[in-house]
Design a protein around this motif. Structure first.
Motif, short mmCIF file in Angstrom:
data_model
loop_
_atom_site.label_atom_id
_atom_site.label_comp_id
_atom_site.label_asym_id
_atom_site.label_seq_id
_atom_site.Cartn_x
_atom_site.Cartn_y
_atom_site.Cartn_z
N ASN A 30 0.82 -1.21 0.00
CA ASN A 30 0.00 0.00 0.00
C ASN A 30 0.85 1.26 0.00
OD1 ASN A 30 -2.22 -1.69 0.05
ND2 ASN A 30 -2.58 -1.45 2.24
N ALA A 31 1.98 1.23 0.70
CA ALA A 31 2.88 2.39 0.70
C ALA A 31 3.47 2.62 -0.69
CB ALA A 31 3.99 2.18 1.72
N ALA A 32 3.87 1.54 -1.35
CA ALA A 32 4.42 1.66 -2.70
C ALA A 32 3.38 2.24 -3.66
CB ALA A 32 4.91 0.30 -3.20
N LYS A 33 2.14 1.77 -3.53
CA LYS A 33 1.07 2.28 -4.39
C LYS A 33 0.81 3.76 -4.12
CE LYS A 33 -3.43 1.30 -6.21
NZ LYS A 33 -4.40 0.27 -6.49
N ALA A 34 0.81 4.15 -2.86
CA ALA A 34 0.58 5.56 -2.51
C ALA A 34 1.65 6.46 -3.10
CB ALA A 34 0.53 5.72 -0.99
N LEU A 35 2.85 5.93 -3.27
CA LEU A 35 3.97 6.71 -3.83
C LEU A 35 4.07 6.56 -5.34
CD1 LEU A 35 6.65 5.92 -1.12
CD2 LEU A 35 5.46 8.09 -1.46
N GLY A 36 3.17 5.77 -5.94
CA GLY A 36 3.21 5.55 -7.38
C GLY A 36 4.35 4.64 -7.82
N LEU A 37 4.84 3.80 -6.91
CA LEU A 37 5.99 2.94 -7.19
C LEU A 37 5.62 1.46 -7.21
CD1 LEU A 37 8.55 4.73 -4.83
CD2 LEU A 37 8.33 4.97 -7.32
N GLU A 38 4.33 1.15 -7.27
CA GLU A 38 3.88 -0.24 -7.16
C GLU A 38 4.37 -1.15 -8.28
OE1 GLU A 38 0.35 1.86 -9.20
OE2 GLU A 38 1.93 2.38 -7.79
#
Length: 87
Positions: A30-38
């Motif tokens: 979820n953190a990666a997705k929030a940063l656009g790095l998923e």
């Protein structure tokens, strides 16, 4: 700001009622997705960066028992395994 993800795991469980699994998702996928790095990080998939921490625990619940984190047995950074620094 808090610079310790290990501190965030028990806080997420105690303060916000998350399960250990939900807290882990919060600091990974979820953190990666929030940063656009998923597409590059956050989950264990072929083609993504292999940054992994191995904790010396029997169950994810143990991550919420102590503030500051469980004992780390090894770390993989960009595909290379490193022994945990216990100094």
């Amino acid at each position: 700001p808090v610079t310790s993800l290990a501190a965030m795991l028990p806080m997420g469980c105690v303060l916000f009622g998350l399960t250990p699994e939900e807290a882990l998702l919060g600091i990974t996928a979820n953190a990666a997705k929030a940063l656009g790095l998923e597409h590059d990080i956050g989950t264990l998939e072929v083609g993504k960066k292999a940054d992994i921490v191995w904790w010396d625990i029997a169950h994810p619940d143990m991550l919420s028992y102590q503030l500051g984190g469980a004992p780390i047995s090894a770390i993989m950074k960009e595909g290379t395994i490193h022994a945990a620094d216990h100094s």
